[in-house]
Enzyme design. Sequence first.
Site, PDB file in Angstrom:
ATOM      1  N   LYS A  24       0.833  -1.204   0.000  1.00 34.02           N
ATOM      2  CA  LYS A  24       0.000   0.000   0.000  1.00 34.02           C
ATOM      3  C   LYS A  24       0.869   1.254   0.000  1.00 34.02           C
ATOM      4  CE  LYS A  24      -3.897  -2.431   2.010  1.00 34.02           C
ATOM      5  NZ  LYS A  24      -4.578  -2.891   3.238  1.00 34.02           N
TER       6      LYS A  24
ATOM      7  N   GLN B 111      -5.028  -2.013   9.352  1.00 35.82           N
ATOM      8  CA  GLN B 111      -4.794  -3.302   8.699  1.00 35.82           C
ATOM      9  C   GLN B 111      -5.407  -4.418   9.547  1.00 35.82           C
ATOM     10  OE1 GLN B 111      -3.315  -3.842   5.592  1.00 35.82           O
ATOM     11  NE2 GLN B 111      -4.062  -5.908   5.922  1.00 35.82           N
TER      12      GLN B 111
ATOM     13  N   ASP C 266     -11.599   2.851   4.021  1.00 32.52           N
ATOM     14  CA  ASP C 266     -11.967   1.446   3.844  1.00 32.52           C
ATOM     15  C   ASP C 266     -13.479   1.276   3.706  1.00 32.52           C
ATOM     16  OD1 ASP C 266      -9.987  -0.403   3.507  1.00 32.52           O
ATOM     17  OD2 ASP C 266      -9.524  -0.592   5.639  1.00 32.52           O
TER      18      ASP C 266
END
Lengths: 298, 298
Positions: free
Chosen positions: A58, A102, A125
């Site tokens: 990422k 994460q 997200d």
Amino acid sequence: MTTESSSIIIDGKLVAKKIRDEIASEVARIKDSTGIVPGLAVILVGSRKDSQTYVRNKKKACEEVGIESFEASLPEDCTEEDIIKHISDFNSNPSVHGILVQLPLPQHINEEKILNAVTIEKDVDGFHPLNIGRLAMQGRDPLFVPCTPKGCMELLHRYNIEIKGKRAVVIGRSNIVGMPAALLLQRANATISIVHSKTKNPEEIIRQADILISAAGVPNLVRGSWLKPGAVVIDVGINAVDDSESPRGYRLVGDVCFGEASSVASAITPVPGGVGPMTIAMLLSNTLSSVKRIHDLK
Amino acid sequence: MTTESSSIIIDGKLVAKKIRDEIASEVARIKDSTGIVPGLAVILVGSRKDSQTYVRNKKKACEEVGIESFEASLPEDCTEEDIIKHISDFNSNPSVHGILVQLPLPQHINEEKILNAVTIEKDVDGFHPLNIGRLAMQGRDPLFVPCTPKGCMELLHRYNIEIKGKRAVVIGRSNIVGMPAALLLQRANATISIVHSKTKNPEEIIRQADILISAAGVPNLVRGSWLKPGAVVIDVGINAVDDSESPRGYRLVGDVCFGEASSVASAITPVPGGVGPMTIAMLLSNTLSSVKRIHDLK
Ligand SMILES: NC(=O)C1=CN([C@@H]2O[C@H](COP(=O)(O)OP(=O)(O)OC[C@H]3O[C@@H](n4cnc5c(N)ncnc54)[C@H](OP(=O)(O)O)[C@@H]3O)[C@@H](O)[C@H]2O)C=CC1
Ligand SMILES: NC(=O)C1=CN([C@@H]2O[C@H](COP(=O)(O)OP(=O)(O)OC[C@H]3O[C@@H](n4cnc5c(N)ncnc54)[C@H](OP(=O)(O)O)[C@@H]3O)[C@@H](O)[C@H]2O)C=CC1
């Protein structure tokens, strides 16, 4: 080796590359005209190898498009308060436009509590229940759409696949893939059915799908004979299966028997190289939308 | 006139009566042991006849079970600020455990803004996007479930109709009925399909339903021939159709041709007397859960 195939292979790698290029020029344009640099913060807890790899990828993807990346790495045995402290800092840091935790988190951490701490304005997200609620509701719009399902939709759009009025079946109903994928298809006016582990005779429903999105995490679940001829197949599954011929001892396959399916479907995503590369591209895209919304840019 | 019928008629009026009796004894028990009286506040804007009737019925139902009712009536031309002021007062009033804004609101009022002002702890209608998000998500629980879909589920439960593993079709995807009904069926492990106005050949999917919940608002939409023999039919629709023989000039029917369906279905709700009476009963039930949660009562 030759494979007989009548399907269009949906090239997620190529589409994702194109999207990253588009994002890079937008980021450059914004920087030139306003001086603002989009920023994405990632919170990593513990030392899982796979999570470390994802976070590294990422960061790399951010760098390539000009998004600044921030990272907080916390030890496996940190407390919920430690994590929330870092989230609060990122929430109030004006250089950060997206915050990503994460997953999975260590066992002793309450995932719901942590995810709810991310301000909805930076929830790139799209996992906040308020975002999911808005996604489910007519007349409401989520601030962010979860990356993997958004990537599936983007593939359908970029390949000009009509969704309205089509029968769509989603295999899986997880918070991060299956459920939001079904809601997105419905928002695009498909008629949706959702198959899960308690579904009896799944092949009966799957055979009705003009569009199939599979996110079960079960290798070779969907056989060629389960598909309607001409169906469009988006295979989200990423499953490791033993393979003594591979140097790593395993290889990655999707949920769909690719060989069988590619002679029945009209279009299909491969694994790897299908949905996978789209997820990070959509994360970058969400970060870009966020900076534009926060600074009211065009 | 005789009607041939092989179905069980699901008697919502009777079930709702039973639930209201159960609630009345719980309310009395709580009052006796703690002195706490549950309170429900209703906000009515404007002077629509139907809305006034609904609000009157809700107040009456509250009284009958011992729930105190509060009301704020505002003129048609009030501002959003006026309404929000009343909501804030109810939000902070410890005697109020549930707040309900009677819909529809006048044109000049932003419904989303108003509904979002109700604190999620007192959102007995369950319409807050945070509640809907939690309803959609695995591992999360909404504080309140919208009353009409909750009433449908309660009817299925009280008639011992198995849901897990069954094919369920919902007609309609509105925020207040169709969408939450589908999410509830999925939470109970049915395999769901959602039919809406853009669905082609709806009868093909509906014919696969072991359980059908219809909330389209279209009289006689579902014919007997559209049903799988033995299906369970929950008809949410309340539609006025012209009837010169009725003193009011119209009568109420559901979405399903009751006569045709009742010889094919194994069980069916009538209209009126099916889902209708359940909605208010579930509102009382949500208000009771709220007072218990707020005061941490058993
Ligand atoms: N391409 C990408 O970037 C990403 C790929 N993935 C991959 O997608 C897959 C799904 O991920 P995720 O949603 O997180 O997984 P989850 O394990 O959270 O969810 C799997 C879902 O599939 C259902 N399911 C499991 N087995 C079957 C079966 N035999 N038949 C029908 N349904 C079944 C489950 O049903 P039930 O609810 O009843 O248990 C569940 O809803 C995985 O392979 C994952 O690696 C995930 C995220 C990103
Ligand atoms: N029993 C009770 O207490 C209650 C009863 N009701 C009744 O339930 C019914 C639905 O209410 P509500 O959800 O508020 O209504 P809405 O009008 O908000 O939603 C109707 C839904 O049905 C779909 N639809 C409309 N026509 C068709 C068709 N021909 N075929 C398939 N789908 C169709 C629409 O699709 P699309 O989204 O594409 O437009 C929409 O999703 C009404 O009759 C209402 O009076 C409602 C609330 C409480």
